[in-house]
Write an enzyme that holds these catalytic residues in place. Sequence first.
Site, PDB file in Angstrom:
ATOM      1  N   SER A   1       0.654  -1.146   0.513  1.00  0.00           N
ATOM      2  CA  SER A   1      -0.005  -0.014  -0.227  1.00  0.00           C
ATOM      3  C   SER A   1       0.833   1.067  -0.025  1.00  0.00           C
ATOM      4  CB  SER A   1      -0.821   0.120   1.432  1.00  0.00           C
ATOM      5  OG  SER A   1       0.114   0.348   2.785  1.00  0.00           O
ATOM      6  N   LYS A   2       0.231   2.579   0.213  1.00  0.00           N
ATOM      7  CA  LYS A   2       0.947   3.729  -0.152  1.00  0.00           C
ATOM      8  C   LYS A   2       1.938   3.818   1.046  1.00  0.00           C
ATOM      9  CE  LYS A   2      -2.742   6.428   0.345  1.00  0.00           C
ATOM     10  NZ  LYS A   2      -3.746   6.750  -0.371  1.00  0.00           N
ATOM     11  N   ARG A   3       1.921   3.513   2.479  1.00  0.00           N
ATOM     12  CA  ARG A   3       3.132   3.983   3.268  1.00  0.00           C
ATOM     13  C   ARG A   3       4.287   2.645   3.049  1.00  0.00           C
ATOM     14  NH1 ARG A   3       2.199  -0.593   7.356  1.00  0.00           N
ATOM     15  NH2 ARG A   3       0.501  -2.466   6.186  1.00  0.00           N
ATOM     16  N   HIS A   4       4.017   1.665   2.091  1.00  0.00           N
ATOM     17  CA  HIS A   4       5.468   1.366   1.538  1.00  0.00           C
ATOM     18  C   HIS A   4       6.182   1.794   0.918  1.00  0.00           C
ATOM     19  CE1 HIS A   4       2.767  -2.010   3.065  1.00  0.00           C
ATOM     20  NE2 HIS A   4       4.082  -2.358   3.497  1.00  0.00           N
ATOM     21  N   GLY A   5       5.123   3.210   0.210  1.00  0.00           N
ATOM     22  CA  GLY A   5       6.776   3.874  -0.804  1.00  0.00           C
ATOM     23  C   GLY A   5       5.296   4.144  -2.253  1.00  0.00           C
TER      24      GLY A   5
END
Length: 491
Positions: free
Chosen positions: A253-257
């Site tokens: 998800s976007k918290r990973h990049g």
Amino acid sequence: MVKVKTRFAPSPTGFLHIGGLRTALFAFLFARHNNGDFILRIEDTDQTRFVEGALEDIIESLKWIGISWNEGPDIGGPHGPYLQSERKTIYKDHAYDLVKSGHAYKCFCTQNRLGALREEQKKKGIYPVYDRHCRQLSQEEILRHEKKDDPFVIRLKIPEEGEIIFEDYIRGKIITANSTLDDIILLKSDGFPTYHLANVVDDHLMGITHVIRGEEWIPSTPRHIILYNAFGWKPPVFSHVPVILAQGGGKLSKRHGVTMVKQFRQKGFLNEAVLNFITLLGWSLDDKTELFSMKELIEHFDLDRVNKAPAVFSYEKLNWFNGVYIRNKKYNDLYDLLIPFLIQGGILKEEESARYQEYVLKIIPLIQERLKYLSDVSDLTWFFFDDHFCIKDRHALIQKKHTKKDAIRILENTVEKLQSVTHFQTGELENVLRDLIKDLGLKPGSVFMTIRVAITGTKVSPGLFETMCVLGKDRVIKRLKEAKEIVINIE
Ligand code: GLU
């Protein structure tokens, strides 16, 4: 033999992310590998979740990676329209057909009743399902509701007993007891179909032979098969591709990049690198071959070698692929790719880019090895352009253990030596500067550093002699002279 036909059927509820792209790619590669057709269909029946610009982004992103379709919203085709919102009557007619044939029924339950039912089930600790109240309505009761124009939905009659067995192309046999399934809604009270109805009707009418989609749709498949059976249609072959996990677990998800295709493009990933990397998320040819072009993927891709286990997304691996593809690019091709980034980075203005073509082509060999992303180009090249050149840290002109005088001597002598150079080429420059070092009696590393800072403004740059060649004699001498003035003015 029926011609293979697959589809990608995204909902325009957001910009295309890497998971969607991978699903599209597998469906596309499978079709092309089998000389079949691939179509693009947009599932936009849930208008409340529609995101402005999402459709355009999906099309642009697919094209960027090299996916093409035989039928789709932008090019039409024999089974159009390919936007579900333009096919409302088709779904409605099909839902009514099922009511007529006894496979579906009108449900007049109000939101109040359904809400109360859910509450009651929750209290009892049972999973909330529709209690099939309207499945038993008598003909009179139905007529009474219809006369009053009571709003209704159409629900599918799930068989009360038995089970649905299907052979997933990737996962093998999947068995679901009918007793665990709810009488799903097919048509909503506003006349819009649900995903289930529209998806099945379209896959059938559009002649899809293989449904390839993410594994989150596995629970929908038994319901879809019941629908196919109710219509008297042959279901397609189903293949559910594994989820993509982040390193260290959890769904990517976007918290990973960055996760959206558009973001990868903006950062300066090459489409070939993303294509190669994404296909290997869940597929492999032989556990060792890593580099594949689109042509090779079409030649080799098959669902047989798609993993059941989740794929793990590694940003480092993607970076590695990007580096490989950047290094393999011809200078001219890299030039075309880099110009937009130089413009975006403010290094070049659009109207002057043609004038700088030859110059930029000379710079490219110097930085190709060091480009991780295309967007790095501005940081690696700004000092080649006079409008951007500056020496940020004046003190970097004077090396440790050197005095101000040493720096001035270096700069003055370099100018003098270079002025007599007729062939401003690396070989000659190297000879001349080596001589200079002997004359000065200073350490080569330190001398070169002063020169480097003077002509590039930084301590880290491509090879000194190569950089000097690209900058050219006049510019180099001018910068050395200016640097000398700067040193003189240092307190
Ligand atoms: N519209 C669904 C989605 O957004 C399609 C699922 C399917 O391929 O059946 O993923």
